[in-house]
Structures are given as structure tokens and as C-alpha cells.
Design an enzyme around this catalytic site. Sequence first.
Site, PDB file in Angstrom:
ATOM      1  N   LYS B 128     -34.928  -3.839  46.394  1.00  0.00           N
ATOM      2  CA  LYS B 128     -34.208  -3.967  47.662  1.00  0.00           C
ATOM      3  C   LYS B 128     -34.063  -5.449  48.049  1.00  0.00           C
ATOM      4  O   LYS B 128     -35.045  -6.201  47.976  1.00  0.00           O
ATOM      5  CB  LYS B 128     -35.061  -3.227  48.698  1.00  0.00           C
ATOM      6  CG  LYS B 128     -34.507  -3.031  50.061  1.00  0.00           C
ATOM      7  CD  LYS B 128     -35.596  -2.285  50.889  1.00  0.00           C
ATOM      8  CE  LYS B 128     -35.116  -1.895  52.263  1.00  0.00           C
ATOM      9  NZ  LYS B 128     -36.207  -1.234  53.037  1.00  0.00           N
ATOM     10  N   SER B 202     -34.057   2.680  55.224  1.00  0.00           N
ATOM     11  CA  SER B 202     -33.383   1.429  54.976  1.00  0.00           C
ATOM     12  C   SER B 202     -33.252   1.096  53.488  1.00  0.00           C
ATOM     13  O   SER B 202     -32.393   0.292  53.130  1.00  0.00           O
ATOM     14  CB  SER B 202     -34.129   0.293  55.667  1.00  0.00           C
ATOM     15  OG  SER B 202     -35.418   0.120  55.128  1.00  0.00           O
ATOM     16  N   SER B 226     -38.105   4.641  55.467  1.00  0.00           N
ATOM     17  CA  SER B 226     -37.155   3.838  54.687  1.00  0.00           C
ATOM     18  C   SER B 226     -37.270   3.997  53.183  1.00  0.00           C
ATOM     19  O   SER B 226     -36.339   3.653  52.462  1.00  0.00           O
ATOM     20  CB  SER B 226     -37.305   2.366  55.060  1.00  0.00           C
ATOM     21  OG  SER B 226     -36.720   2.118  56.314  1.00  0.00           O
TER      22      SER B 226
END
Lengths: 536, 536
Positions: B128, B202, B226
Site C-alpha cells: 500500500k 483503506s 482497512s
Amino acid sequence: MISKPWVEKAKSARDYRDETLSKVDPPLEPLPDPLPLSSQDLPKKYLTPREYELTQNYDAIELLEMLRSKKLTSEELTRAFLRRAALAQYAVNCVTELMWDEAVERAKYLDSLPEPIGPLHGLPISVKEHHGMNGKTNHASYVAWIGQPCDRNPLNDYLYDAGCVFYVRTTGPQTLMALECENNIYGRTVNPWNRNLTPGGSSGGEGALVGFRGSVWGLGGDIGGSVRAPASNCGVYGFKPTSKRIPLKGMKHTMDGKDSILATFGPLTQSRETINLFMKVILDNEPWRYDPSLTVKKWTPETLTEPLKIAIEWSDGVVKPHPPMIRALKVVADACKAAGMEVVDWEPYKHDKAWDIVSGLYFPDGGEMILAPLKEIDEPILPLIKFITEEQPNVKNRTMHEYWDLCVERDNYREEYAAHWSKTADSGMEVDVIICPATPGAAPLHDTARYWPYTSQWNLLDFPAAIFPVTFVDVEKDKKEEGYVPMNEQDKYNYDLYEPEKWVGAPVSCCIVGRRNMDEKVMAALEAVEKAMGRK
Amino acid sequence: MISKPWVEKAKSARDYRDETLSKVDPPLEPLPDPLPLSSQDLPKKYLTPREYELTQNYDAIELLEMLRSKKLTSEELTRAFLRRAALAQYAVNCVTELMWDEAVERAKYLDSLPEPIGPLHGLPISVKEHHGMNGKTNHASYVAWIGQPCDRNPLNDYLYDAGCVFYVRTTGPQTLMALECENNIYGRTVNPWNRNLTPGGSSGGEGALVGFRGSVWGLGGDIGGSVRAPASNCGVYGFKPTSKRIPLKGMKHTMDGKDSILATFGPLTQSRETINLFMKVILDNEPWRYDPSLTVKKWTPETLTEPLKIAIEWSDGVVKPHPPMIRALKVVADACKAAGMEVVDWEPYKHDKAWDIVSGLYFPDGGEMILAPLKEIDEPILPLIKFITEEQPNVKNRTMHEYWDLCVERDNYREEYAAHWSKTADSGMEVDVIICPATPGAAPLHDTARYWPYTSQWNLLDFPAAIFPVTFVDVEKDKKEEGYVPMNEQDKYNYDLYEPEKWVGAPVSCCIVGRRNMDEKVMAALEAVEKAMGRK
């Protein structure tokens, strides 16, 4: 002239204490006036020979063995400690409540059972007033809080369920944030070895009581030195575990929910092995099932096989300890070397910065909340409390964002210190434990315990730390270092205080510290060190 | 008309991304316009058969075995995943940077070595963007932060030292505080199973990429769902360990130092065993020596011998999950029963109150700090970010004392939940794990992921939680429950959304949860559950 409300309220707590002391049976003979400098000779004179023997000669482990083998009843033992605790009160002013009737009743009940109910069956245990106890009130040394109900205290419950007898509760300082022990309710608790010195704080009543041998197992709490300073000043063992090993509920205090620096309960004892037993008994309860914030790990004794690598912190680089403390470190270092351990010097890492961080985090609201109960009833603030809240450069009323920034500084410092420790492995083995001054000297003169960082350092880092007694001040050996040029104002303050003649009879203790969560290793290393010192 | 500064700056990050994608060798053929609803058929068409085989058929464990036994070079594998990741970008818009040259170079270097350098030797891993990576910049999806340098990320360093190949970085939502994945830099990332649905957030780029099989091992982070929401929405495995098991540095974000609700990194993977390997590799590094706030415990797999006691949370009592989720729970429950496990219903404990607490603790400053980087450059706030910061009743700008009070509420709730769990032992064995809806349904329609508590509940409690895929939405089996009377407004919102036809192709996943710090137990229980489901 009408007395102020806080004065009346404070008197009510003293009256209650005196009422509980009136139960002593048989009553104690009146003590000499003035009281002697050292209280250590009083018990032999004022207690029966059997009471004296039971309270003077054994640690908790030995007493438990005597109880288990029925050489002793809990009632006899409890009565002996009740009387010695009462004597301690008259000698050094360390008691807030003597629990005569209920302790004797509890002891009789335990004696009546065919089998022990747990590993502490019949053992009298003393507890700091601040911690609360089922069915009692507690005030945490605030006049305004006198008479308030106690919360449930799971640590006390575990000890009770293990068979102990609670028999006395003890004093702490105003707001609990002092390394001495004076408040507006009971006045000043003094050191049982030399009444011109402080027993320390905040668990000062416990320190004085255990140092007087009025208890073999006392319970204190520590967020800046509150177990370690009293243990050190009074010549007994003390342990501040890593936070979140043992439960911390049931304590009355302000700033609940501010978890940036964590307090922990801890024991003050007559022996190292009592600390191990304390940890085992509590952790056998799997307290993390009750308080899920706790570490999931039973007490897991470690056996250290290799020769230890010990680092000696002779000074924190800010304030040089008094000569007796340096001599004590040398006694320990020499014994460790003689036993084949590797002994090196510890390089302190920015301990001045550590104090800036930890003092700021103690009171991120500038002390507003901790001082509120004083203002509520117009209770006067005492000098050391004013010193720690209003006179520290880094104690400020911060915004929440400033507070978070300070928490980041804390985390960065913790990581830097971890790297600093890991770096000791660059030249061979990594340092196992640090041995350091417990405090910047033996027990301070009253109103002078202004230098916290020898203890608060390990709260900031959340390192486990045990206190062990080493020696006593020796007027001949511990002469003042003439011509020393202090490094700064704090160092000068500490240096100027020292005159060996004022410290006659004072015990000197050292501290053994491990990396965070290495609690079992610290205790195993302490065993190795004490054996190196010729102890059992 | 001159474009606004934020628009220009956002474009610079897209230009950079496109430049990195231009390295794909050989280039990909252009994709159909419009893109198909599901992206799952694209790889077979656009990749070579060998690329397809390598990326489609194996999990990380199998690929590592092939690498170790030299059936495969890291270069071949890395090139295959680079091309599939590029394809994923064109299909679902999940990439912020393709690391073609450096990944190929790294793979070649690893292939040139006579022995593996570690347990992940040669394995491509996706990360990420938000997490940062040595030598890169990162912006955490804030336009204002584009081009900022990365912090060191120890988790990435551990994986790198274990031999992995970083090859792609992936998208997240604005502010990272959303269960979807849209920002003003890259726009919207969509679900690889159905582009009308969100991959979640997320770690939405990771979810989409792993769900597209453009990665077998993705790295996300989780403070409210997330890791779990994207894993669930995209039909892959995900794990949110208890906080403080693995290091959490090197992530760019606001509100550093606010540690009242802790985030944790966690993996998104193609298999359960990849999660176990992830935990083992990280914890073999003893990261607590670097970050002393971490728990001192290596990954210690548990063997569960007794038949498990599984509790099914059919609903949290506030919002009833959509029919496919309830069917998935039933599939799991039936399999567990058939395998001889004890299966009971879980009684949720005040999950509405839990949301009040955790939402307040996400933004104790009313969202001021997390929104500041938007204001700095006049970047428009997106609807779901406005929803979570400005439209939550318990998100307020609190004083520090109010903040501490809320932390006390949190601690009390945690203890009450622990007692609630312990109470399940009153009638026989204690519940081992809870199996619950991962989220209130399959992947949400865009801009509708407004109900966090199915995931944030376990952040508040800091319980370990793993996501595992169970089934797919079935238009026939998962009909809307007609005549249902919603319990409240949130329940009505969720109920009204559901029309099975909109969810064609969507995976449905469940979550398995254990008590705090019981991470190994959760993974052992997941193994038992999957075996009960007939999986390996």
C-alpha cells in the site's frame, strides 16, 4: 476563631486512624519522648520475645512454610504484625488504619480450615492506603476525598483469594506525586533508620513499615519511583514490573485515562524471593482475562546459564550520586567481577531529555487536574508538590495536539534507547542488565527529594527494575568529595546537601534494570548478583 | 481558466504513475472499452499462458517452494506479476507506482545467488502506498503531501531482508479513513469482481490487486477495517493481528502520538498459510528489540486438540447483514457442526456504544488534524470522508480532559466485553472464537460503505481478526428479505441498499475473531474451520 473545613476533615481521618489503633491488645507501652534517631531498637523493647522473633527473623517465604507446616498459626503471626505495625505508627507515623478486629477474625478463620486455601494462606500483608480495599473508604492523601468509597481492587482480591490477611493500610504523600511522604492529613512519615531522613514516596508508609519490619510484604505503586524510592531509602526489596504485567485497578487517583506514562503496582518485601512469589501468585490468576489490556504471560522464571554481562551506571550524566551510592555500586560491581561476570560501564543516553519528556507527560494539563482536589477544599499545597507541578520547566498546560507531539517524542526516545542498548552487542555480548543508583544517594533529608530521574527514567522507558539493599552509610568511608565541581544547578543542589554525619544509619540500595518486558530476566539476574555478593 | 494548484499537483502523481507503467515489457494490448463488469476474465486473455499459470494457480507458499526448488526464477515470476499488476491498473485502477526496473533488477540479483537469502527469497510482494518504502516518496492519498519523502518502514525492511521483491505500490482513499478507495489523485479503485462495487478501503488497492490475483501477498494496515474490508470485498484472506505484535513505523499519517486506538499493519493473501508465514517471518526478527513498545512473543503456532466451541454473530444487533452474508455464516456454521464442533449464537454486547467510543477516539480533535492537509491546498473533501469526520454524532473537538474520559469509557467497555466473553464458560466450555460478518454484506456499492462497526468493533477491542472467503452472491439464493422492519435508521439504510442483481459475482467472506493477543489461536481455529469446510 473557627477552624477551616479542610482542617476539620483532616482531623476526622486521624481520629479514625487513632480509633483503629486503640484496639491494640495488649496496648503498647508509651514510647520515649523525644523518639530516638533510629527506630530499629524499639521492637525488641516493646514487643514480646515471640512477637519480636516472628516479625524480626523471617521473610514471607519462611513464614509461609511455618504456617503450612503448622509451626505457627495465622492468628499468632497476625497479632504479632498488628502490634509491630502499631509500634511503627508511634515510631515513624506510617499507618492510616490498623485493621485489628477484621485481621484477627480472618486469621482465625484461616486457622480453622483443614487445608490452606492458597499459596498465601495466613500471611499478613500491608497495603498503601491509596490502593483501596473492598469495603473501605480511601482518600489517596487528598483531604477533600476523605470518606470516599473504594473501588474494587483486583490485585488485592487475588492476594486475598490466595489466603492473605490484610491487617494495616499505610500513608502516602499529598497527590501521591512525591518521592517523600508528607500530607495534610497525617503529617510526615519518617525513616525508621534515621528520623531526619524521609522513607521516600509515594509508597512511603509501606517503605517505612517494611523497613521497620512491621510487614514482610507490602503493596505499593510506581509511576516515577514510588515503589523503588521507599524500598531503597528503607533498605528493603522492591520491584516495579513492566507495566501491564499486573492489574492496576482500584487505585484512587486523578487523570484516569491519561495512559501516556503508565503506573504499575509493585511489592516491597524483605527478600528477593518474595518478589518472585508475588509475581507468580498474581499471574497465576491470568489477570488478562479480566483486564484485556494486560500482557498474556504467566510468571516464567528464567535460568541464566552464561556468565552475565552487567553494566554499571555510575552516574546518569546529570546529577552525580552521593559517595555512599557510588561505594554501593562498587561493592556490587566488585562482587560480580569476582564471580566471573563481565562488568562494563553503562553510558547513559540523554537522561536530561528523558526528564523533559516524562515530566511533561506526568502533567500534560499543567497539573490542573491533580491539583483540583486541593483547590476544592482550600487545602494548602506542600512544597514538593508545588515543585513537581508548578516549578518544572516542561510541565505545561498543552493543547491536545501538543500532547500528541510529546507522545511522539516519548516513542522516539524509547526507540533510541533500545538502539543504544542493542548497540552494546557490537563488542561481543549484549548487556543483560544495568545496575544503577536507586536514587541519587541514600534516603534524602526531608523536603529535599527533588531529583526524580534516577527512578523516573525507567518509568519513561517502561523497563522492569528491582531494588536490593547493599550497605549502610559509613561516615568514615563515605566522605564528601572535596573540590568537586558540579555539572549544573541540579548537581550542585544534590552535592551541597551531602554531609555524611546527617546520614548515620541510613541504608544504601542499588537498582537492577532490564529491557522492557524482561521482568523474569531481571529477577534471575538479581539472584545471580546476590549470590555473587555471598547471599542466598 | 487556470487550473487550481491541487489539480496540477494531483496530475503530477498520475503522470509519475503512468511513466512507471510505460515500462511494461512487452506492453499490454489495449483493454476493451467499456470495461467488463468483472475483470476476472481479462488475465487469461492479456497475459501469456505461462504468466497466467504462475499468477493464477498458486499461493505464496507454493511459489516459494517452486522458487526454492529452482522450478522457477524470481525474474520470471516477478515479470509475470508486474504484467498482471499493470493489467490490474488498467482494469480496476489500483496502482500508484509500478516498480518495473528495480523489481526485475532485484529478482535477477536474487536469482544470481547460490543460496536463498531468507524465507521469502524471490517472492514478489505488493505494498500500500501509504506505508512508505525506502528511497520512495509517499503522500498517503493527500494531494498536499505528493512528493514527500518516505520514512523508514521496518516491516518492509524485514520482508526485504527475507528476500522478497517489491514490485508495485497501491492506492488508498483520501485521509485513509474510509472503507472505500477513492481519492483526488487517482480517482476511484473498483472491485475486480464487479466494477460497480468498491474493493473497500483503506487498503483498497491491495484488496483489488490481490482479488485480481495481481499479487499473492499484499501489505495493508487496519485501524477500523482497512485490511479486513478490502480482503472481504475482494474474496481474499486478510489478517488484523492484535496491535503491537508487528511494527508500525514508516507509515505517513496525521495524529501521530494519539495512541488511544492503535492501528496495525496486516497482510492480504491468497491463502491462510501465507498469513502464518507473514507473522512468522516478521516475528523471527524480534522486532521488539527495535520498537520496545511491541509484545515480546515470536509467532507460536497453537495446536487445538479439543473440539472447538464456535460462536456465530449473526448480527451486531444494530444493522442486520444482507442475505448473502447470513447465508455465508450458515455455510460455515453448518460445516463446523458437521465436523463435531460446538456451535452457539454470539450475543453482541452494546456494539452501538462501541461505535460511539471508537468514532470519538478516531478524531478526538473533531477531525481537525486529519482534514488539515486538505485545507492546506484547498483539496475538496470527498463524501465518505465528510461522513466519517463531520457527520458522526460522537466526533467532537474535545478538551484533553474530555479525551481522557473517553479513554476511560474505552477501558471500561473493554473490560465489560472481556467479562461478557468469560461468561460463556458459565455453561460448559468457553467460546474459543467468534465467527461474524466481515462487513454488513458483500462489497458495498460505491459511496455507500457507511457502516463501520462490523470491523471497527475489533479495533476498539484490539482483538485479532482474520477474513476468509466463503462463497459468492447468488441471485437465486440471496433474495431480499421482504417485509423486514429495520431496527433503526442505519439498519434501514443498509436494508434499502440491497438488490441481489446489483451484486452479481461478488465474493462473500466471513471473519474469525479471538480474544486480545490470541492471534495464534485465531489462525489455528481458522485452519480447523476451513478443514471442516473441506478445504486443505
